[in-house]
Design a protein around this motif. Structure first.
Motif, short mmCIF file in Angstrom:
data_model
loop_
_atom_site.label_atom_id
_atom_site.label_comp_id
_atom_site.label_asym_id
_atom_site.label_seq_id
_atom_site.Cartn_x
_atom_site.Cartn_y
_atom_site.Cartn_z
N LYS A 170 7.34 4.36 6.99
CA LYS A 170 7.40 3.78 8.33
C LYS A 170 6.74 4.70 9.34
CE LYS A 170 11.24 3.32 11.58
NZ LYS A 170 12.66 2.98 11.63
N TRP A 171 7.00 6.00 9.20
CA TRP A 171 6.47 6.91 10.21
C TRP A 171 5.05 7.35 9.92
CZ3 TRP A 171 8.30 6.33 14.64
CH2 TRP A 171 9.64 6.00 14.81
N GLU A 224 1.08 17.00 1.71
CA GLU A 224 -0.14 16.20 1.84
C GLU A 224 -0.40 15.82 3.31
OE1 GLU A 224 -2.40 15.47 -0.37
OE2 GLU A 224 -3.54 14.22 1.04
N ARG A 231 2.82 1.94 -3.18
CA ARG A 231 2.02 2.59 -4.20
C ARG A 231 1.77 4.06 -3.85
NH1 ARG A 231 -1.30 -1.27 -4.18
NH2 ARG A 231 -2.97 -0.12 -3.18
N LYS A 232 1.41 4.28 -2.60
CA LYS A 232 1.04 5.65 -2.21
C LYS A 232 2.22 6.61 -2.33
CE LYS A 232 -0.98 5.08 1.90
NZ LYS A 232 -1.88 5.26 3.06
N LEU A 233 3.38 6.16 -1.89
CA LEU A 233 4.55 7.04 -1.90
C LEU A 233 5.42 6.83 -3.14
CD1 LEU A 233 3.57 7.58 0.96
CD2 LEU A 233 5.92 7.54 1.72
N ASN A 234 4.96 5.96 -4.02
CA ASN A 234 5.68 5.76 -5.27
C ASN A 234 7.13 5.33 -5.04
OD1 ASN A 234 6.01 5.68 -8.01
ND2 ASN A 234 6.47 7.87 -8.18
N THR A 254 5.96 16.98 -1.78
CA THR A 254 4.52 16.79 -1.99
C THR A 254 3.93 15.92 -0.89
OG1 THR A 254 5.12 16.73 -4.30
CG2 THR A 254 2.84 16.32 -3.80
N ILE A 255 4.70 14.89 -0.50
CA ILE A 255 4.23 14.02 0.58
C ILE A 255 4.09 14.82 1.87
CG2 ILE A 255 4.81 12.04 2.03
CD1 ILE A 255 6.35 10.95 -0.49
N SER A 307 -3.77 11.95 -5.93
CA SER A 307 -4.44 10.70 -5.63
C SER A 307 -3.52 9.73 -4.90
CB SER A 307 -4.91 10.06 -6.93
OG SER A 307 -3.80 9.81 -7.75
N GLN A 308 -2.36 10.27 -4.49
CA GLN A 308 -1.36 9.34 -3.98
C GLN A 308 -1.74 8.68 -2.67
OE1 GLN A 308 2.56 10.50 -3.13
NE2 GLN A 308 3.22 9.99 -5.17
N LEU A 309 -2.47 9.39 -1.84
CA LEU A 309 -2.75 8.83 -0.52
C LEU A 309 -4.17 8.27 -0.45
CD1 LEU A 309 -0.84 11.63 1.25
CD2 LEU A 309 -0.27 9.24 1.49
N GLU A 310 -4.66 7.79 -1.56
CA GLU A 310 -6.01 7.21 -1.56
C GLU A 310 -5.97 5.83 -0.92
OE1 GLU A 310 -5.11 4.99 -5.44
OE2 GLU A 310 -4.08 6.10 -3.89
N MET A 329 -0.27 13.04 -8.24
CA MET A 329 0.17 13.07 -6.85
C MET A 329 -1.00 13.27 -5.89
SD MET A 329 3.14 12.64 -5.49
CE MET A 329 3.67 12.66 -3.79
N ARG A 345 -1.78 18.74 5.03
CA ARG A 345 -3.18 18.87 4.61
C ARG A 345 -4.10 17.98 5.42
NH1 ARG A 345 -4.02 20.84 -1.03
NH2 ARG A 345 -1.84 20.89 -1.56
N GLN A 346 -3.59 16.78 5.78
CA GLN A 346 -4.41 15.85 6.56
C GLN A 346 -4.53 16.27 8.02
OE1 GLN A 346 -2.50 12.09 6.05
NE2 GLN A 346 -3.13 11.88 3.91
N GLU A 356 0.84 -1.19 0.00
CA GLU A 356 0.00 0.00 0.00
C GLU A 356 0.88 1.25 0.00
OE1 GLU A 356 -2.66 0.00 3.34
OE2 GLU A 356 -2.76 2.17 3.32
N PRO A 415 -6.14 1.86 -0.51
CA PRO A 415 -5.67 0.83 -1.44
C PRO A 415 -6.84 0.10 -2.07
CG PRO A 415 -5.48 0.08 0.81
CD PRO A 415 -5.94 1.49 0.89
N GLU A 438 8.99 15.07 -4.95
CA GLU A 438 8.03 14.07 -4.46
C GLU A 438 7.94 14.09 -2.94
OE1 GLU A 438 7.52 10.13 -6.60
OE2 GLU A 438 9.60 10.63 -7.04
#
Lengths: 524, 402
Positions: free
Chosen positions: A421-422, A453, A393-396, A449-450, B3-6, B1, A456-457, A390, B8, A446
């Motif tokens: 991990k964190w 994000e 994919r999310k963090l490429n 951007t993480i 959509s990156q944290l969508e 990017m 943002r959360q 997961e 799984p 990248e």
């Protein structure tokens, strides 16, 4: 022409993926003190390593002329033969050996392998007199202070018949008085006709002793200034060090900031070994939900020490102060507690203390959150793979499989593993220590951007960085640190590299020099 | 990017890996097993088939159990990046104490065993304290322990052996499980147990595969999977048959089997196991991930102490005497077993299964060379070369991979 002792012409040095030096030129006149200035990572140390032969001839392009003749150093020995001696920031002395033994280490005064101690002692005495150090040659180096150790290093340089002395951050670990002595000594050497190159962050010192200054930025030589020019002052130097284009290297931040998540009051930390030395001094700071807060500071300002002492007190002794999470006081005693309370710390050096390089990606990602993939202490390996996939994919994370060993990945991808991990540990506050160090430009974006994000959360981000543009590009608010104290707090709107640099070099109020009196003491 | 944290998406299409991929992934394990088989076949040939005779296989187990027990504990110590040189002396000391309790003071056997194991734990705690909390290198702490407990053994026994133990105690190392299902020359219970275990293994593997399918993971090719199950099923039953034609399953094999399963499970499947590997892999990273590195290290040494005690008891029971010379060089055999079994001297790498295989390689060489009539002097030298070769090969492979 004859008065130029050293000329480095269009030096270019590449490391895999990074151009550390790009067409750098440097000219040092005979008998002058030449300062080399630039931010961390601008290429100063690399340039000096090229000069001294640490990076042998052939691993870089360009030409080095010493006293007018071209040089091709293969080892440090070659450059020392010509009288080019470098004294590194971390002193290269053996603490268990005596001063005399250290000075002649590798250059023992001997005949057929048998050391002539009498000659060694006599010569050491001469050299120590030259650098003004009154110590017995038989004293162990470990028993004298850092300032005196520095002088031993210089005496060692003199034993090699030095013509060009290179000092890398010579006063970084010295106190006021020792620094002053060292500067006087440099001026003394100048009178004796020895040229020197000095690398320093302390601009007031440079102003005091340097004859000319070469400024490096992003691996390029920007300009060479003469200190005889009345226009040149600290501000002018700072401008040269930081002036660069900032567009489109960072994601657009539209911060959505809420209440305070984390707050520290009157935080004091002492050095773990030298327990009388205060490393963190009365630090107050807070981070709000959705906010990216930066900590700027030069090397040794105490940023990492602050972060690690907050993260479960895994650094320092005699820690005092209060920490608050969402307004409630908490005691973060132990890393597991800190994690339990929603803190995460992405360490400065991912290879040294962030990753287990010999383990695979999935093991690294789940290490701090094993509880999530466990039932009654038994690890559910299938779930582990799923979680790791997961995040891949999310963090490429670019890897053929999460079963790959972490050590085989590039710096950017390794950093993404640490971030995964964190993030998995689901923290409220993420402390990121140099999150983009040693990562190429594309991957940096990248990572940014993480980070954006995550903010943002609604997470709070505390970001330590030596790259000022990065802080300016990412942070909503920036604290500046120097000598373990917060020396300033600036908002995104007020912040500029010049402002940050000023606070980062600001000394304690009491020993404020007339030189820096122009700087306003309070945060604007 | 964006959509990156969508969340799984559920992956529902799994695929099979190729045979090559599977082999490459498990190369390390396969080389070890192959080494063991090659050595077995070599001595089988050289001894004209004596090696794999039922009597000799039973002997192999009885002769090596105490070293294998130590190797299990040692591999954990080595994974955390330490070493324990004291295990031989601790085994001797605990053996001596058990002898004094049981033979001289008539303490009930069961109680004496419990006290002995607790004594081992206390000794482990003593050494673990110095290593984990005071940060004295384990080499030094356990070197001191090696001298201390050897000395204490001689003091306790006043330099003499004491014997004999009661039958109940001896049975631990010399007895066999009874044949409840009775009958003739073949030990039927052993056959049944072998068959049931083999079935359980197949069932477990099949369940794990079904689980993987439900998670949508890549799978081993069906052919290879079935072949593997079949081979292990047959080997287990064959092994049980061989034992059954002699006296059946030795008691000590039951103890050993339980330990191997338990410790394999702990190291592979539990958080405690993860913590142990993490500390050896990168202590700083482990600490920064919230792992209590000191505590884990301490308990690894406590565990080693208990297993050393068990090993001492097994050896005393087998010898039917507590002697001051017991446990001599056990530590080196146990350490060698771990390294032959692929553990890294720098920590972070190693498996219980590997240590067992390493111990068996050493045991088979001892046994085989003895059958061939090779003198003890040459046996030592040859084992030394094998250890060096095994580790050199390992490092060569790793460098090639990097």
């Amino acid at each position: 022409m004859s008065d130029i002792i050293l000329e480095m012409k269009s030096i270019t040095k590449e490391f895999p993926g990074v151009k550390a030096l790009d067409n750098v030129s440097l000219k040092v006149k005979e008998g002058e003190i030449h300062a080399l200035c630039g931010e961390n990572g601008a290429g100063k140390s690399t340039l000096m390593k090229v000069l001294s032969g640490v990076y042998p001839h052939g691993t870089y392009s360009g030409e080095i002329l010493f006293n007018g003749s071209s040089c091709a150093f293969k080892t440090i020995k070659d450059s020392e033969q010509l009288g080019i001696v470098i004294i590194h920031q971390e002193l290269a002395l053996v603490p268990y050996l005596s001063i005399a033994e250290n000075i002649f280490l590798g250059n023992e005064q001997s005949r057929r392998g048998i050391i002539n101690w009498h000659q060694t002692t006599m010569k050491t005495k001469e050299l120590l007199a030259k650098v003004g150090l009154k110590e017995n040659p038989d004293t162990k180096v470990g028993d004298i202070g850092v300032g005196k150790q520095q002088l031993v290093e210089i005496a060692k340089a003199f034993s090699k018949n030095v013509k060009l002395l290179i000092l890398d951050e010579p006063t970084a670990s010295l106190n006021e008085r020792d620094s002053e002595n060292l500067l006087q000594l440099m001026l003394e050497f100048k009178k004796q006709g020895i040229s020197s190159i000095v690398i320093s962050h302390k601009l007031n010192e440079i102003e005091k002793v340097a004859d000319s200054i070469t400024i490096l930025r992003d691996g390029q030589s920007i300009e060479t200034l003469s200190m005889k020019d009345s226009q040149v002052n600290e501000d002018r130097i700072i401008k040269g060090m930081v002036g660069r284009d900032l567009t489109h290297r960072y994601p657009d931040r539209s911060p959505n900031i809420h209440q305070t998540i984390f707050e520290v009051k009157k935080w004091n930390v002492y050095h773990p070994l030298h327990t009388h030395r205060k490393v963190i001094d009365e630090v107050d700071l807070h981070v709000r939900s959705g906010e990216i807060v930066g900590i700027a500071g030069l090397m040794g300002a105490g940023r990492t020490e602050l972060a690690m002492s907050l993260f479960g007190r895994c650094y320092g002794k005699k820690i005092t102060g209060q920490t608050f999470l969402r307004g409630e006081e908490v005691v973060l005693d132990g890393v597991d507690r800190a994690i339990g309370h929603g803190l995460a710390y992405v360490s400065e050096d991912r290879k040294d203390s962030g990753l287990i390089l010999m383990e695979d990606i999935k093991t690294n990602i789940t290490l701090a959150s094993l509880k999530q993939i466990c039932s009654r202490l038994v690890v559910n390996k299938n779930k582990e793979v799923q979680v790791a996939e997961e995040y891949r994919r999310k963090l490429n994370i670019k890897t053929p499989s999460v079963h790959q060993k972490a050590g085989l990945l590039s710096g950017g991808n390794q950093q993404k593993i640490v971030l995964s991990k964190w993030i998995l540990s689901n923290p409220d506050l993420l402390i990121l220590d140099e999150p983009t160090r040693g990562i190429d430009v594309g991957a940096k974006y990248e990572i940014y951007t993480i980070i954006d994000e995550l903010a943002r959360q609604g997470k709070g981000i505390l970001m330590i960085s030596s790259e000022l543009p990065e802080l300016l590009g990412m942070c909503d608010r920036i604290y500046c640190m120097n000598e373990g104290r917060i020396t300033g707090e600036v908002t995104r709107e007020e912040a500029s590299q010049e402002v940050l640099m000023r606070y980062m070099t600001k000394r304690k109020e009491s020993d404020h020099h007339a030189k820096s009196a122009g700087i306003t003491a309070k945060a604007r | 990017m964006q959509s990156q944290l969508e969340l799984p998406q559920k992956q529902d299409n799994h695929q099979e890996l190729s045979v090559g991929q599977v082999i490459r992934k498990n190369m390390r394990q396969y080389t070890m097993i192959i080494t063991l088989i090659v050595i077995m076949l070599l001595f089988q040939l050289l001894t004209d088939g004596l090696l794999l005779k039922p009597l000799n296989i039973t002997n192999l187990i009885l002769q090596n159990a105490h070293i294998l027990v130590l190797a299990i504990g040692m591999v954990l110590v080595i994974i955390t990046g330490h070493i324990d040189l004291s295990v031989g002396s601790v085994a001797a000391f605990v053996g001596a104490v058990s002898g004094i309790m049981i033979i001289n003071h008539n303490v009930p056997t069961f109680l004496a065993i419990i006290i002995s194991l607790l004594l081992g734990a206390a000794i482990g705690a003593w050494q673990g304290f110095w290593v984990a909390y005071v940060k004295i290198p384990a080499f030094i702490v356990t070197l001191a322990g090696m001298l201390i407990f050897r000395g204490l053994t001689m003091v306790a026994l006043e330099g003499k052996s004491i014997a004999p133990y009661p039958d109940g105690f001896q049975a631990m190392s010399a007895g066999f499980i009874p044949d409840w299902l009775g009958g003739g020359s073949l030990h039927v219970t052993t056959m049944v147990i072998g068959f049931v275990l083999a079935l359980l293994y197949v069932f477990n593997e099949w369940k794990a595969r079904k689980n993987q399918i439900s998670y949508g993971f890549d799978l081993q090719p069906v052919g290879l999977f079935i072949a593997k199950l079949a081979v292990i099923f047959i080997v287990l039953n064959l092994f049980a048959y061989v034992l059954a034609t002699y006296e059946g399953i030795p008691n000590i094999l039951v103890i050993l089997g339980v330990l191997v399963l338990l410790y394999s499970f702990v190291t592979n499947q539990t958080t405690a196991g993860r913590h142990i590997y993490a500390i050896g892999g990168n202590e700083k990273a482990a600490q920064l991930s919230g792992i209590k590195t000191k505590k884990v290290t301490f308990w690894v040494f406590v565990n080693m102490g208990v297993l050393s005690a068990l090993s001492g008891l097994l050896f005393a029971a087998r010898l039917n005497a507590a002697t001051p010379k017991a446990g001599n060089l056990f530590e080196l055999d146990a350490i060698a077993a771990c390294f032959i079994g692929g553990a890294s001297a720098y920590g972070g790498i190693g498996t219980v299964a590997g240590a067992i295989i390493g111990g068996l390689v050493m045991g088979i060489m001892n046994n085989g060379m003895s059958l061939l009539g090779v003198g003890i002097d040459w046996q030592q030298g040859i084992k030394g070369f094998v250890l060096l070769a095994a580790v050199a090969l390992d490092i060569y492979n790793k460098n090639k991979a990097a």
